[in-house]
Scaffold this active site. Sequence first.
Site, PDB file in Angstrom:
ATOM      1  N   THR A  82      -4.628   6.652   0.649  1.00  0.00           N
ATOM      2  CA  THR A  82      -5.972   6.706   1.243  1.00  0.00           C
ATOM      3  C   THR A  82      -6.150   5.603   2.282  1.00  0.00           C
ATOM      4  OG1 THR A  82      -6.831   5.356  -0.562  1.00  0.00           O
ATOM      5  CG2 THR A  82      -7.071   7.737  -0.799  1.00  0.00           C
ATOM      6  N   GLY A  83      -5.238   4.650   2.321  1.00  0.00           N
ATOM      7  CA  GLY A  83      -5.323   3.567   3.301  1.00  0.00           C
ATOM      8  C   GLY A  83      -4.782   4.007   4.656  1.00  0.00           C
ATOM      9  N   TYR A 105     -13.815   6.644 -13.985  1.00  0.00           N
ATOM     10  CA  TYR A 105     -13.577   5.563 -13.010  1.00  0.00           C
ATOM     11  C   TYR A 105     -14.005   4.212 -13.594  1.00  0.00           C
ATOM     12  CZ  TYR A 105     -14.428   2.452  -9.090  1.00  0.00           C
ATOM     13  OH  TYR A 105     -14.450   1.354  -8.278  1.00  0.00           O
ATOM     14  N   PHE A 155      -6.532  -4.464  -4.855  1.00  0.00           N
ATOM     15  CA  PHE A 155      -7.589  -3.545  -4.423  1.00  0.00           C
ATOM     16  C   PHE A 155      -7.211  -2.076  -4.601  1.00  0.00           C
ATOM     17  CE2 PHE A 155      -7.997  -7.452  -2.050  1.00  0.00           C
ATOM     18  CZ  PHE A 155      -9.355  -7.695  -2.032  1.00  0.00           C
ATOM     19  N   ALA A 178     -24.435  14.181  -9.786  1.00  0.00           N
ATOM     20  CA  ALA A 178     -24.118  13.851 -11.181  1.00  0.00           C
ATOM     21  C   ALA A 178     -23.620  12.413 -11.289  1.00  0.00           C
ATOM     22  CB  ALA A 178     -23.055  14.800 -11.710  1.00  0.00           C
ATOM     23  N   LYS A 190     -11.613   0.866 -14.998  1.00  0.00           N
ATOM     24  CA  LYS A 190     -11.738  -0.529 -14.539  1.00  0.00           C
ATOM     25  C   LYS A 190     -12.029  -1.456 -15.715  1.00  0.00           C
ATOM     26  CE  LYS A 190     -11.223  -0.174 -10.020  1.00  0.00           C
ATOM     27  NZ  LYS A 190     -10.354  -1.021  -9.204  1.00  0.00           N
ATOM     28  N   ALA A 214      -6.853   1.441  -5.897  1.00  0.00           N
ATOM     29  CA  ALA A 214      -7.494   2.218  -6.965  1.00  0.00           C
ATOM     30  C   ALA A 214      -7.920   3.565  -6.428  1.00  0.00           C
ATOM     31  CB  ALA A 214      -8.728   1.497  -7.509  1.00  0.00           C
ATOM     32  N   ASP A 224       0.864  -1.197   0.000  1.00  0.00           N
ATOM     33  CA  ASP A 224       0.000   0.000   0.000  1.00  0.00           C
ATOM     34  C   ASP A 224       0.891   1.234   0.000  1.00  0.00           C
ATOM     35  OD1 ASP A 224      -3.254   0.070   1.016  1.00  0.00           O
ATOM     36  OD2 ASP A 224      -2.165   1.972   0.846  1.00  0.00           O
TER      37      ASP A 224
END
Length: 324
Positions: A35-36, A140, A72, A282, A144, A74, A31
């Site tokens: 954001t983790g 996004y 995971f 949106a 993917k 992303a 990681d």
Amino acid sequence: MHILVCGGAGYIGSHMARWLALRDHRVTVLDNLSTGHREAVQWGELVEADLLDRASLDRAFEGRRFDAVMHFCARSLVGESVQDPYAYYAANVSGTLHLLETMRRHGVDRLVFSSTAAVFGHPNSARIDEDHPKQPINPYGASKLMVERILADAAGAYGLRSVALRYFNAAGASPQATIGESHSPETHLIPNVLRAALGTGPALKVFGEDYATPDGTCVRDYVHVDDLAEAHLRALDYLDANAGAHAFNLGNGQGFSVREVIAAAEAVSGRKIPFSIEPRRAGDPAVLVAASDKARAALGWVPAYDRLEPILETALRWHRAQPY
Ligand code: UDP
């Protein structure tokens, strides 16, 4: 097995690490902690590396023999992806490509990849199965879907075995409440509802009540994060017998509206939830519900949490404790 959990300091990745450890697998977490949370890495070693930094990736693989990778990492906010698509394609597509190249160099040929319902775009049926047209409506989802395509090509060219799991709405937390959902800013419905209930966050904003749904609010398919983790384990087993690139939709198959989530959260918390009705957000489709028959049949996957209240109870326990 020794599994590399990329993004294992994040919400779903940390639950995966726990689930693997419970089944006696060895876990290494990779990681960049963008954001983790360091505190979420409670099972296995943490290796700090960034998918956009190939050298750091190589260092993570050197001297370690992984049997498979679960990926995971992303960037995953739809709105942000519309505003800054380069960042999304870089992190989600280039970053994954670096990971795949590194896996190949180090002889690791099994991958379970976190994909998303956002690959489908606006649904044209009540329940979305794997054959539904894939027409993402934001960078996004597009990023993917591009990775899913890369995985299919890599299966043909290099013999990579992969499963892409398309999550609908991941929710809930480990029953022990030592790990859970903690984003900043928090954009997801269930954390925002529970924080409004507990008074640890602002009043909830309900984004739109003029959708073509029974109560006018959006309907989503909430699936417990431990059920997602179980699907990953089963996907790994599936790759023993199945070469190639595969994809499964993962949801409970039941839809709940925003108002139903609020009512259920009031029931489990015993608190009145303050909310206001706001304009639509949106990019939100009215209804997103999975048909997970393929995962049930091929993986033997049956979600243990098939009702909303128990999912909310685990999430509420986490939000009460919230150590990070
Ligand atoms: N939503 C809402 N208020 C919030 C967060 C979400 O009304 O503070 C709505 C959102 O518009 C969507 C649903 O709740 O209809 C689920 O949103 P979430 O962001 O949790 O997941 P998504 O379906 O976008 O992946």
